[in-house]
Design a protein around this motif. Structure first.
Motif, PDB file in Angstrom:
ATOM      1  N   GLN A 119      21.875 -33.267  55.184  1.00  0.00           N
ATOM      2  CA  GLN A 119      20.798 -32.395  55.648  1.00  0.00           C
ATOM      3  C   GLN A 119      20.514 -31.331  54.587  1.00  0.00           C
ATOM      4  O   GLN A 119      21.436 -30.734  54.041  1.00  0.00           O
ATOM      5  N   GLN A 120      19.243 -31.090  54.319  1.00  0.00           N
ATOM      6  CA  GLN A 120      18.850 -30.153  53.262  1.00  0.00           C
ATOM      7  C   GLN A 120      19.364 -28.737  53.526  1.00  0.00           C
ATOM      8  O   GLN A 120      19.803 -28.050  52.605  1.00  0.00           O
ATOM      9  N   ASP A 121      19.340 -28.295  54.763  1.00  0.00           N
ATOM     10  CA  ASP A 121      19.776 -26.921  55.056  1.00  0.00           C
ATOM     11  C   ASP A 121      21.289 -26.745  54.942  1.00  0.00           C
ATOM     12  O   ASP A 121      21.777 -25.638  54.747  1.00  0.00           O
ATOM     13  N   GLN A 122      22.052 -27.827  55.038  1.00  0.00           N
ATOM     14  CA  GLN A 122      23.512 -27.739  54.945  1.00  0.00           C
ATOM     15  C   GLN A 122      24.020 -27.832  53.507  1.00  0.00           C
ATOM     16  O   GLN A 122      25.030 -27.217  53.177  1.00  0.00           O
ATOM     17  N   PRO A 124      21.816 -28.026  50.068  1.00  0.00           N
ATOM     18  CA  PRO A 124      20.542 -28.225  49.381  1.00  0.00           C
ATOM     19  C   PRO A 124      20.666 -28.932  48.018  1.00  0.00           C
ATOM     20  O   PRO A 124      19.843 -29.775  47.692  1.00  0.00           O
ATOM     21  N   HIS A 127      21.607 -32.547  48.648  1.00  0.00           N
ATOM     22  CA  HIS A 127      20.436 -33.211  49.219  1.00  0.00           C
ATOM     23  C   HIS A 127      19.444 -33.567  48.115  1.00  0.00           C
ATOM     24  O   HIS A 127      18.923 -34.682  48.076  1.00  0.00           O
ATOM     25  N   TYR A 128      19.179 -32.621  47.224  1.00  0.00           N
ATOM     26  CA  TYR A 128      18.255 -32.895  46.121  1.00  0.00           C
ATOM     27  C   TYR A 128      18.768 -34.046  45.267  1.00  0.00           C
ATOM     28  O   TYR A 128      18.024 -34.965  44.920  1.00  0.00           O
TER      29      TYR A 128
END
Length: 152
Positions: A119-122, A124, A127-128
């Motif tokens: 998850q991007q919020d966990q 970042p 995730h990228y």
């Protein structure tokens, strides 16, 4: 000893049994865990057994292809290439082969699956790297393997 046919049958049987010994214990563990720990039955056991049988046969065929197709070519190349090329050329070819085999590695597709779980919020940056920067990550791994192959 037997003829060529008998030797192929013996080889095929031993290759399949090798895959059975590799796959079945993992499957028994996973099924046992699902049944005993999670308290869930196996969904569609006939389909699971059929799919595992196909996986075992596929692994056996893959092993056969590697041992009888790819390995002899690689061994011949490994013996003859140093005799035919200068050291800088040999290092360049080794680097290119390292890059090529890394890009062909099926396990790198697991990165795509893993990326879908982040998850991007966990996380970042992760995730990228596993979404938008995935190609860059694969190329970085390939360059690292190529460099390692060149430097020994």
């Amino acid at each position: 000893q037997g003829g060529l046919g008998a030797r192929w049958v013996a080889f095929a049987g031993s290759t399949v049994m090798e895959q059975v010994r590799a796959v079945v214990p993992v499957c028994v563990f996973l099924a046992g865990f699902q049944i005993l720990v999670l308290g869930q039955g196996l969904p569609n056991p006939g389909k699971v057994v059929g799919a595992l049988t196909l996986a075992i046969l596929g692994l056996a065929l893959f092993t056969f292809g590697l041992l009888n197709g790819l390995m002899p070519i690689g061994e011949r190349l490994g013996r003859q290439l140093p005799l035919a090329l200068s050291l800088p050329s040999l290092l360049l070819v080794a680097g290119m082969l390292g890059i090529a085999v890394t890009l062909a590695e099926p396990a790198l597709s697991v990165v795509k699956t893993a990326g879908s779980l982040i998850q991007q919020d966990q996380a970042p940056y992760l995730h990228y790297l596993l979404h938008d920067g995935q190609d860059l990550l694969v190329l970085a791994v390939a360059a690292g393997v190529g460099l390692s192959a060149s430097l020994g």
